[in-house]
Every structure is written in structure tokens, then in C-alpha cells.
Design a protein around this motif. Structure first.
Motif, PDB file in Angstrom:
ATOM      1  N   UNK A  10      44.266  52.961  67.614  1.00  0.00           N
ATOM      2  CA  UNK A  10      43.002  52.218  67.722  1.00  0.00           C
ATOM      3  C   UNK A  10      43.174  50.990  68.604  1.00  0.00           C
ATOM      4  N   UNK A  11      44.288  50.281  68.444  1.00  0.00           N
ATOM      5  CA  UNK A  11      44.571  49.111  69.271  1.00  0.00           C
ATOM      6  C   UNK A  11      44.759  49.507  70.731  1.00  0.00           C
ATOM      7  N   UNK A  15      42.098  48.480  73.733  1.00  0.00           N
ATOM      8  CA  UNK A  15      42.567  47.783  74.924  1.00  0.00           C
ATOM      9  C   UNK A  15      42.163  48.501  76.199  1.00  0.00           C
ATOM     10  N   UNK A  16      42.219  49.831  76.192  1.00  0.00           N
ATOM     11  CA  UNK A  16      41.785  50.596  77.367  1.00  0.00           C
ATOM     12  C   UNK A  16      40.290  50.482  77.607  1.00  0.00           C
ATOM     13  N   UNK A  28      40.769  38.456  81.696  1.00  0.00           N
ATOM     14  CA  UNK A  28      40.411  39.416  80.650  1.00  0.00           C
ATOM     15  C   UNK A  28      41.123  40.745  80.884  1.00  0.00           C
ATOM     16  N   UNK A  29      41.250  41.124  82.143  1.00  0.00           N
ATOM     17  CA  UNK A  29      41.971  42.358  82.453  1.00  0.00           C
ATOM     18  C   UNK A  29      43.453  42.231  82.090  1.00  0.00           C
ATOM     19  N   UNK A  30      44.051  41.075  82.354  1.00  0.00           N
ATOM     20  CA  UNK A  30      45.451  40.868  81.989  1.00  0.00           C
ATOM     21  C   UNK A  30      45.647  40.871  80.480  1.00  0.00           C
ATOM     22  N   UNK A  31      44.729  40.243  79.752  1.00  0.00           N
ATOM     23  CA  UNK A  31      44.846  40.222  78.289  1.00  0.00           C
ATOM     24  C   UNK A  31      44.695  41.612  77.680  1.00  0.00           C
ATOM     25  N   UNK A  35      47.420  43.812  75.462  1.00  0.00           N
ATOM     26  CA  UNK A  35      47.136  44.469  74.185  1.00  0.00           C
ATOM     27  C   UNK A  35      47.633  45.908  74.215  1.00  0.00           C
ATOM     28  N   UNK A  36      47.426  46.585  75.317  1.00  0.00           N
ATOM     29  CA  UNK A  36      47.907  47.966  75.457  1.00  0.00           C
ATOM     30  C   UNK A  36      49.429  47.997  75.412  1.00  0.00           C
TER      31      UNK A  36
END
Length: 95
Positions: A10-11, A15-16, A28-31, A35-36
Motif C-alpha cells: 500500500x505504501x 508513493x507511485x 513533491x516528486x522527490x518525496x 516513500x517508494x
């Protein structure tokens, strides 16, 4: 069935989804990429610990993800210094 995989998947997929839908700002893309990366690290770590495998693979993966994060932050700093913001729509060369 292995129920410990469900929160990590789920995480990973959340993230994807955030990465694919929020492409306005570079931060936001880096964060979402981090997460991925963290979800994959936790999945590898728990997989290795449940099946009594070596955890050395997770340490190598973690060191490579730290290098990826440092490279992303350096690109973010360069982007903000040259253009003044991290919005990706301000570039004429990318879009």
C-alpha cells in the motif's frame, strides 16, 4: 499468507500514485520517490528476516538509496538557485 506485505505494498503504490499525479513541483516528486524507496527497503528487510536470509542486501540497497536522495537534493538546490522555484512547468526545454 503473509499479511506483513500488505502495508508495504500500500505504501509503495501510494508513493507511485503521488509520483504520477503530482508532477508540478520537484520536491513533491522527490518525496514520493523516497516513500517508494523506503517501502521497498522495508519489504526487503522483512523478507530477509522472515526467511532467515542475509540482511546485507538491504544495507547495500539503503546505501544506494541514500546516494539517490543526496543527488536529488543537490538537483533541487541547483534548480532553486538557477530558476528561483521548483515548479517543473517553468522550463521550456522539458515540456
Amino acid at each position: 499468507m503473509n499479511y506483513y506485505i500488505i502495508p508495504f505494498t500500500f505504501l509503495f503504490f501510494s508513493g507511485l500514485v503521488v509520483y504520477s499525479l503530482n508532477y508540478k513541483h520537484f520536491l513533491i516528486m522527490l518525496l514520493s520517490l523516497e516513500v517508494v524507496v523506503v517501502s521497498l527497503f522495508l519489504l526487503i528487510f522483512f523478507f530477509c528476516s522472515v526467511y532467515s536470509l542475509e540482511v546485507f542486501l538491504s544495507i547495500i540497497y539503503l546505501s544506494l538509496s541514500v546516494c539517490e536522495g543526496a543527488l536529488g537534493l543537490s538537483l533541487l538546490v541547483l534548480l532553486i538557485r538557477t530558476h528561483g522555484n521548483d515548479s517543473l512547468f517553468t522550463f521550456d526545454l522539458l515540456w
